[in-house]
Write a protein that holds these residues in place. Structure first.
Motif, PDB file in Angstrom:
ATOM      1  N   TYR A 184       0.981  -1.339  -0.001  1.00  0.00           N
ATOM      2  CA  TYR A 184       0.138   0.050  -0.104  1.00  0.00           C
ATOM      3  C   TYR A 184       0.844   1.327  -0.173  1.00  0.00           C
ATOM      4  CZ  TYR A 184      -3.550   3.565   1.810  1.00  0.00           C
ATOM      5  OH  TYR A 184      -3.985   4.687   2.065  1.00  0.00           O
ATOM      6  N   CYS A 185       1.969   1.512   0.767  1.00  0.00           N
ATOM      7  CA  CYS A 185       2.897   2.438   1.051  1.00  0.00           C
ATOM      8  C   CYS A 185       3.528   2.625  -0.119  1.00  0.00           C
ATOM      9  CB  CYS A 185       3.526   2.622   2.441  1.00  0.00           C
ATOM     10  SG  CYS A 185       2.595   2.576   3.652  1.00  0.00           S
ATOM     11  N   LYS A 237       0.934   4.608  -2.821  1.00  0.00           N
ATOM     12  CA  LYS A 237       1.329   5.833  -2.329  1.00  0.00           C
ATOM     13  C   LYS A 237       2.776   6.394  -2.864  1.00  0.00           C
ATOM     14  CE  LYS A 237      -2.450   6.607  -0.029  1.00  0.00           C
ATOM     15  NZ  LYS A 237      -3.572   7.413  -0.441  1.00  0.00           N
ATOM     16  N   TRP A 291       5.704   6.082  -1.410  1.00  0.00           N
ATOM     17  CA  TRP A 291       6.365   6.624  -0.279  1.00  0.00           C
ATOM     18  C   TRP A 291       7.748   5.800  -0.232  1.00  0.00           C
ATOM     19  CZ3 TRP A 291       1.689   6.439   3.345  1.00  0.00           C
ATOM     20  CH2 TRP A 291       0.841   7.673   3.054  1.00  0.00           C
ATOM     21  N   GLU A 333      -3.140  11.015   2.945  1.00  0.00           N
ATOM     22  CA  GLU A 333      -2.465  11.148   1.772  1.00  0.00           C
ATOM     23  C   GLU A 333      -0.887  11.377   2.211  1.00  0.00           C
ATOM     24  OE1 GLU A 333      -3.352  10.289  -1.183  1.00  0.00           O
ATOM     25  OE2 GLU A 333      -5.414  10.110  -0.599  1.00  0.00           O
ATOM     26  N   ASP A 334      -0.745  11.912   3.361  1.00  0.00           N
ATOM     27  CA  ASP A 334       0.570  12.125   3.977  1.00  0.00           C
ATOM     28  C   ASP A 334       1.278  11.136   4.917  1.00  0.00           C
ATOM     29  OD1 ASP A 334       2.850  13.948   4.512  1.00  0.00           O
ATOM     30  OD2 ASP A 334       1.843  14.168   6.426  1.00  0.00           O
ATOM     31  N   PRO A 335       2.457  10.768   4.696  1.00  0.00           N
ATOM     32  CA  PRO A 335       3.120   9.650   5.466  1.00  0.00           C
ATOM     33  C   PRO A 335       3.298  10.147   6.693  1.00  0.00           C
ATOM     34  CG  PRO A 335       4.755  10.775   3.936  1.00  0.00           C
ATOM     35  CD  PRO A 335       3.452  11.318   3.558  1.00  0.00           C
TER      36      PRO A 335
END
Length: 441
Positions: A28-29, A33, A35, A90-92
């Motif tokens: 997922y990350c 995203k 990240w 939306e932000d880690p």
């Protein structure tokens, strides 16, 4: 309803609501995203951070002020509600705090579920030693079931079983929720956690036992007297190696599924079974775990505590090394074998380590010592493993946005090998068959 069945259902759901996202949050990350490893490492480190203090605090609450089953239910409902918010982040940096909040609620429920089961079984005159293990095994089955369901309902590639319908189940749910299908894992976990929380209020009452005396010092109430074990060279070594092994466990939980998913970036592997069903492949590790549990009594009696712990460390070397050289086609057997040896790597150290504490510490601090063992593995080790691995992968094994998984896993294997050799040389413990017998009876 049968007490054993009700506790089995609790155990199943306890680990279902964790297994639904624990192995796949890396995918997922990274994939959904985009990240970095450091950002993901920080997010995953919340498991370790929460394990440093929450089990002790909730233990005091359950011992002195609130029914264990009610506290358990409240924590699971809160855990589920927090998970519902995860897909909106939306932000880690924000997700770090959100997952941290979820872990503050979830991590103490692992020990609480055991306490609740023990209390209810004893109150109903069951032999806990005989009855509890079969109940606990269903927790691992729940973890496996969650991984399979997550793979089907959160896969970006429609599983072949659904292709004839022209729409994957994952995409169908995505249309309903309005979120990327990778996020379905959190919705699944959240829904079942709230169900478990509500269900727990129907369990037999487990009132405070008030096992902590009223005149106990603050240090005694927190179970910190066990820290005197650090005055023993042998115990210091044991806890240090526990920390190292706790870090190793985080590596496989963090990156296993993301590693298999990244084979999709290689054309020849894009449509392979491993990519399409990566989480199901990873679930072989949990199946192996249930089987190796059955083998532990034989190994402990035959080889002793130290050798069994050493077998675990060697298994970690194989776990990482086989991943380093495996691939979805010619090297599929390596990936599967890596998942099989995971059972030995995970079970052998955790259970033999727990037995070492049981047979070498004073009965007055034994429970606290077990908590300290878990703190070093799931707390300190997990936190350091998450943070350091993220930094190392970003700075040494990521090139142009592409992760060098071969050298990543190889470095992890070398790490595990160094730990194993150091343990074999430095840790001295003589095998005494009576230790195993004293605990098994």
């Amino acid at each position: 309803m049968n007490i054993k069945f009700r506790l089995t259902l609790m155990s199943f759901l306890q680990f279902f609501v964790w297994g639904a996202w624990l192995i796949t949050i890396g995918t997922y990350c990274f994939n959904a995203k985009g990240w970095t490893g450091a950002e993901f490492g920080a997010i995953f480190s919340t498991l370790g951070l929460s394990s440093l203090f929450m089990p002790a605090l909730t233990g005091i609450l359950a011992d002195k002020w609130i029914n264990a089953e009610r506290l358990y239910g409240i924590l699971h409902v809160c855990y589920g509600l927090i998970l519902l918010y995860v897909p909106k982040v939306e932000d880690p940096n924000t997700l770090f705090y959100v997952i941290f909040g979820a872990m503050i609620c979830y991590m103490p429920t692992i020990s609480l579920s055991n306490s609740i089961a023990y209390t209810i079984l004893k109150n109903n005159k069951y032999d806990v030693v005989k009855v509890f293990p079969p109940i606990r095994v269903w927790g691992t089955i729940g973890f496996i079931a969650a991984m399979w369901i997550t793979n089907i309902f959160s896969s970006p590639t429609p599983p072949s079983i659904f292709k004839d319908f022209g729409l994957s189940v994952g995409n169908a749910i995505s249309d309903i929720s309005g979120s990327p299908i990778y996020a379905n894992q959190f919705y699944i976990a959240a829904f079942m956690a709230i169900v478990l929380g509500i269900y727990s209020f129907t369990l037999p009452k487990c009132p405070p036992q008030k096992t902590i005396s009223e005149d106990a010092t603050f240090v005694e109430q927190l179970g910190l007297t066990a820290f005197k074990l650090f005055s023993s060279y042998k115990m210091v070594l044991f806890f240090v190696f526990s920390m190292f092994l706790g870090g190793a466990l985080q590596l496989t939980n963090m990156y296993g599924d993301a590693f298999l998913n990244d084979f999709a970036k290689i054309p020849e592997y894009k449509e392979s079974f491993v990519v399409e069903y990566s989480t199901i492949i990873m679930s072989i590790s949990q199946v192996s775990e249930t089987l190796f549990i059955l083998a532990i009594p034989f190994f402990l009696k035959r080889f002793g505590i130290k050798q069994v712990m050493l077998f675990s460390m060697i298994a970690w070397v194989l776990r990482f090394g086989l991943f380093a050289y495996g691939d979805p086609v010619g090297g599929l057997w390596m990936i599967i074998l890596s998942c099989i040896v995971y059972g030995m790597a995970f079970d052998f150290f955790n259970i033999s380590g727990s037995l070492f504490i049981e047979t070498t510490t004073d009965s007055k601090i034994r429970s606290s010592a077990q908590g300290l063992f878990m703190m070093m593995t799931n707390g300190v080790g997990a936190y350091l493993g998450s943070k350091i691995s993220g930094f190392v992968i970003d700075n040494y094994f990521t090139h142009g946005g592409i992760k060098d998984w071969h050298n990543t896993w190889l470095s992890f294997a070398i790490y595990a090998l160094i730990v194993a050799v150091a343990f074999a040389v430095l840790f001295k413990h003589k095998h005494n068959p009576k230790d195993v017998e004293s605990v098994s009876h």
